[in-house]
Scaffold this active site. Structure first.
Site, PDB file in Angstrom:
ATOM      1  CB  ALA A   1     -50.051  70.266  47.087  1.00 25.66           C
ATOM      2  CE1 TYR A   2     -55.346  76.674  46.327  1.00 22.29           C
ATOM      3  CE2 TYR A   2     -56.384  76.010  44.280  1.00 22.29           C
ATOM      4  CZ  TYR A   2     -56.332  76.842  45.374  1.00 22.29           C
ATOM      5  OH  TYR A   2     -57.266  77.834  45.518  1.00 22.29           O
ATOM      6  CB  CYS A   3     -55.919  69.763  42.509  1.00 20.31           C
ATOM      7  SG  CYS A   3     -55.706  70.970  41.180  1.00 20.31           S
TER       8      CYS A   3
ATOM      9  CB  SER B   1     -55.626  71.091  49.730  1.00 20.61           C
ATOM     10  OG  SER B   1     -55.622  72.181  48.824  1.00 20.61           O
TER      11      SER B   1
END
Length: 293
Positions: free
Chosen positions: A154-156, A158
């Site tokens: 999710a972080y990557c 985003s």
């Protein structure tokens, strides 16, 4: 020679996620250079404390950056109270770690909403002011925008998304005199990173990185580099500087990362972390769009 210390004096700067960590440090650096600072975020008491310590006129607003209507109201309040924004730093963000297949859909979605959608909402509501001032929008991104890592889907996703957003905005806004920059940052000594180190999945992922890539940098040090880039209206800033070189080999990074982590991921069992950092915990209890203040 121009004294850059005075370039921001009397201008209005907006910082999302300004209650702590990098956002707090950026707000202090902007204020030290004479800017009026608007702090936006979910931690109202912490925002008020930061605003109270700034050596320049400031204000704080409790708002969810994913809420279009609430952010539009805040943007107008900032204009009325502090003047039109010349600088917007989209810093608000959350993270989570762990296997995608076992991730909580709500937490995974929240990372995308805050980091990507929230950045787009921030850009949208403040763009009229930046057009008026021929200002500068700076997006806080990450090494994750250049090279995605396992257990951080999710972080990557985003951070890759906000990088693409900024490239599009830069081309659109250049004819109108508005600058768009991206800050590619690595590990910063903040609540989010300290929170992450408590979880085996992220602690071991960090341990697999080359030694220079494991180092953490103080928030004030990073903030100085970030604000200096704003003053120069730079299209990019890299902290640490060697991250710039990673751009040249980014096409090969997925294969390198897969090979480097395959053995560890095969022999180990990891669980999801949930939302990380104080900002993540605030996001878990954030009001819905209809209730945001």
């Amino acid at each position: 020679m121009t004294d850059r210390k005075h370039l921001l004096r009397g201008r209005t700067a907006v910082v999302t996620g300004g209650a702590r960590g990098l956002g707090k440090a950026v707000a202090r650096e902007l204020a030290a250079r004479g800017a009026r600072v608007a702090l936006l975020g979910l931690e109202e008491e912490a925002l008020a404390r930061v605003a109270g310590t700034l050596p320049a006129p400031s204000g704080h607003w409790h708002v969810d950056v994913t809420d279009d209507a609430a952010m539009a109201r805040v943007a107008e309040e900032v204009r009325r109270r502090l003047g039109p924004a010349s600088v917007v730093v989209a810093n608000a963000g959350v993270a989570e770690g762990g296997p995608f297949a076992e991730s909580d859909p709500a937490s995974w979605r929240r990372v995308i909403e805050v980091n990507l959608v929230g950045s787009a909402v921030t850009a949208r509501v403040f763009l009229p002011q930046l057009l008026d001032t021929r200002g500068h929008y700076l997006q806080i991104a990450s090494l994750a925008a250049i090279g995605a890592a396992p257990m951080m889907s999710a972080y990557c996703a985003s951070k890759s998304g906000v990088e693409a957003l900024c490239h599009s905005l830069r081309a659109e806004l250049a004819p109108h005199g508005v600058g768009v920059g991206i800050a590619y940052l690595n590990w910063i000594d903040t609540d989010m990173i300290r929170d992450a180190d408590r979880y085996p999945v992220l602690r071991e992922l960090r341990a697999l990185m080359p030694p220079p890539a494991r180092r953490t940098y103080s928030a004030p040090h990073v903030a100085r580099r970030v604000v200096a880039a704003v003053e120069r209206r730079s299209p990019s800033v890299y902290v640490p500087g060697w991250l710039r070189g990673v751009q040249a080999v980014r096409a090969g990074l997925p294969g390198i990362v897969a090979l480097a982590t395959r053995k560890e991921l095969t022999r180990s069992q990891f669980t999801a972390t949930g939302l990380l950092g104080a900002g993540g915990r605030a996001a878990e209890t954030a009001p819905g769009p209809a209730d945001s203040a």
